[in-house]
Design a protein around this motif. Sequence first.
Motif, PDB file in Angstrom:
ATOM      1  N   ARG A 129       0.832  -1.211   0.000  1.00 32.60           N
ATOM      2  CA  ARG A 129       0.000   0.000   0.000  1.00 32.60           C
ATOM      3  C   ARG A 129       0.864   1.258   0.000  1.00 32.60           C
ATOM      4  O   ARG A 129       0.585   2.224  -0.697  1.00 32.60           O
ATOM      5  CB  ARG A 129      -0.941   0.006   1.212  1.00 32.60           C
ATOM      6  CG  ARG A 129      -2.234  -0.786   0.982  1.00 32.60           C
ATOM      7  CD  ARG A 129      -3.378  -0.235   1.818  1.00 32.60           C
ATOM      8  NE  ARG A 129      -3.123  -0.337   3.246  1.00 32.60           N
ATOM      9  CZ  ARG A 129      -3.316  -1.456   3.976  1.00 32.60           C
ATOM     10  NH1 ARG A 129      -3.769  -2.543   3.398  1.00 32.60           N
ATOM     11  NH2 ARG A 129      -3.059  -1.466   5.252  1.00 32.60           N
ATOM     12  N   LYS A 130       1.934   1.225   0.806  1.00 33.15           N
ATOM     13  CA  LYS A 130       2.843   2.384   0.852  1.00 33.15           C
ATOM     14  C   LYS A 130       3.511   2.597  -0.505  1.00 33.15           C
ATOM     15  O   LYS A 130       3.697   3.734  -0.939  1.00 33.15           O
ATOM     16  CB  LYS A 130       3.917   2.167   1.924  1.00 33.15           C
ATOM     17  CG  LYS A 130       3.401   2.338   3.338  1.00 33.15           C
ATOM     18  CD  LYS A 130       4.542   2.171   4.333  1.00 33.15           C
ATOM     19  CE  LYS A 130       4.057   2.256   5.770  1.00 33.15           C
ATOM     20  NZ  LYS A 130       5.061   1.696   6.710  1.00 33.15           N
ATOM     21  N   ILE A 131       3.860   1.492  -1.157  1.00 31.90           N
ATOM     22  CA  ILE A 131       4.516   1.605  -2.473  1.00 31.90           C
ATOM     23  C   ILE A 131       3.540   2.183  -3.500  1.00 31.90           C
ATOM     24  O   ILE A 131       3.905   3.037  -4.306  1.00 31.90           O
ATOM     25  CB  ILE A 131       5.081   0.236  -2.920  1.00 31.90           C
ATOM     26  CG1 ILE A 131       6.276  -0.148  -2.039  1.00 31.90           C
ATOM     27  CG2 ILE A 131       5.497   0.273  -4.393  1.00 31.90           C
ATOM     28  CD1 ILE A 131       6.795  -1.560  -2.236  1.00 31.90           C
ATOM     29  N   LYS A 132       2.283   1.735  -3.432  1.00 35.40           N
ATOM     30  CA  LYS A 132       1.264   2.275  -4.367  1.00 35.40           C
ATOM     31  C   LYS A 132       1.132   3.789  -4.208  1.00 35.40           C
ATOM     32  O   LYS A 132       0.998   4.520  -5.196  1.00 35.40           O
ATOM     33  CB  LYS A 132      -0.094   1.613  -4.095  1.00 35.40           C
ATOM     34  CG  LYS A 132      -0.234   0.270  -4.770  1.00 35.40           C
ATOM     35  CD  LYS A 132      -1.653   0.066  -5.333  1.00 35.40           C
ATOM     36  CE  LYS A 132      -1.770  -1.259  -6.066  1.00 35.40           C
ATOM     37  NZ  LYS A 132      -1.916  -2.412  -5.150  1.00 35.40           N
TER      38      LYS A 132
ATOM     39  N   ARG B 272       1.809   6.537  -7.050  1.00 35.52           N
ATOM     40  CA  ARG B 272       0.839   7.582  -7.441  1.00 35.52           C
ATOM     41  C   ARG B 272       1.463   8.978  -7.356  1.00 35.52           C
ATOM     42  O   ARG B 272       1.168   9.842  -8.151  1.00 35.52           O
ATOM     43  CB  ARG B 272      -0.407   7.497  -6.567  1.00 35.52           C
ATOM     44  CG  ARG B 272      -1.419   6.456  -7.044  1.00 35.52           C
ATOM     45  CD  ARG B 272      -2.783   6.718  -6.446  1.00 35.52           C
ATOM     46  NE  ARG B 272      -2.778   6.670  -4.988  1.00 35.52           N
ATOM     47  CZ  ARG B 272      -2.976   5.546  -4.270  1.00 35.52           C
ATOM     48  NH1 ARG B 272      -3.209   4.407  -4.880  1.00 35.52           N
ATOM     49  NH2 ARG B 272      -2.946   5.579  -2.965  1.00 35.52           N
ATOM     50  N   ALA B 273       2.346   9.143  -6.375  1.00 35.85           N
ATOM     51  CA  ALA B 273       2.986  10.449  -6.201  1.00 35.85           C
ATOM     52  C   ALA B 273       4.163  10.642  -7.172  1.00 35.85           C
ATOM     53  O   ALA B 273       4.840  11.666  -7.148  1.00 35.85           O
ATOM     54  CB  ALA B 273       3.482  10.578  -4.757  1.00 35.85           C
ATOM     55  N   GLY B 274       4.416   9.599  -7.980  1.00 37.78           N
ATOM     56  CA  GLY B 274       5.515   9.690  -8.940  1.00 37.78           C
ATOM     57  C   GLY B 274       6.884   9.573  -8.287  1.00 37.78           C
ATOM     58  O   GLY B 274       7.883  10.024  -8.812  1.00 37.78           O
ATOM     59  N   GLU B 275       6.898   8.947  -7.098  1.00 36.97           N
ATOM     60  CA  GLU B 275       8.169   8.839  -6.364  1.00 36.97           C
ATOM     61  C   GLU B 275       8.716   7.416  -6.348  1.00 36.97           C
ATOM     62  O   GLU B 275       9.447   7.028  -5.455  1.00 36.97           O
ATOM     63  CB  GLU B 275       7.953   9.332  -4.915  1.00 36.97           C
ATOM     64  CG  GLU B 275       7.791  10.851  -4.850  1.00 36.97           C
ATOM     65  CD  GLU B 275       7.229  11.317  -3.520  1.00 36.97           C
ATOM     66  OE1 GLU B 275       7.206  10.515  -2.568  1.00 36.97           O
ATOM     67  OE2 GLU B 275       6.808  12.481  -3.454  1.00 36.97           O
TER      68      GLU B 275
END
Length: 171
Positions: A159-162, A166-169
């Motif tokens: 979830r943290k990776i998603k 999404r933030a482009g990071e």
Amino acid sequence: MVYPIVKFGNPVLETEAADVTEFDTPELHQFLEDMFESMYAAKGVGLAAPQIGVAKKIAVIDCSNQERPEDKIVIINPKIVHTEGKQVGEEGCLSIPGFREQVRRAKRVTVRAQNAKGEEFEMTGEDLLARAFLHETEHLYGRLYISHISALKRDLMKRKIKKLQRAGEWG
Ligand code: ZN
């Protein structure tokens, strides 16, 4: 040359890589040099070819942080042939930057592999080297260390990776 590291989410990381069938070629020797260079640039102790987008059963390891040239290890078409004991310790992966988890591993591990010339050898490692043999060999079969943590922790991490994606990071 230094290759960019492929990040979690790219299917190459979760697919079994192909066996290497050609040895001692200039291309292979160059590729191995590039793998060490890429691993050192990323400050890792191990790197598997799929992590730079090449789906071949090749990994490099150096647990000495470049301090002892004799600790540079190349494993091609590796198989884990023996494990014993256990160790619990923090493990991370260059393809999953920013995350580390406690992972239980065997303490002593023997790998059978081929070198750059295609010669077969066996090597036994303990502690960090044992962990590296397991971690890198698993990469070549499309398995990541997070398969060894609890489903709860793994889902949280995903979830943290998603969110980062999404933030482009997340490359
Ligand atoms: Zn890894």
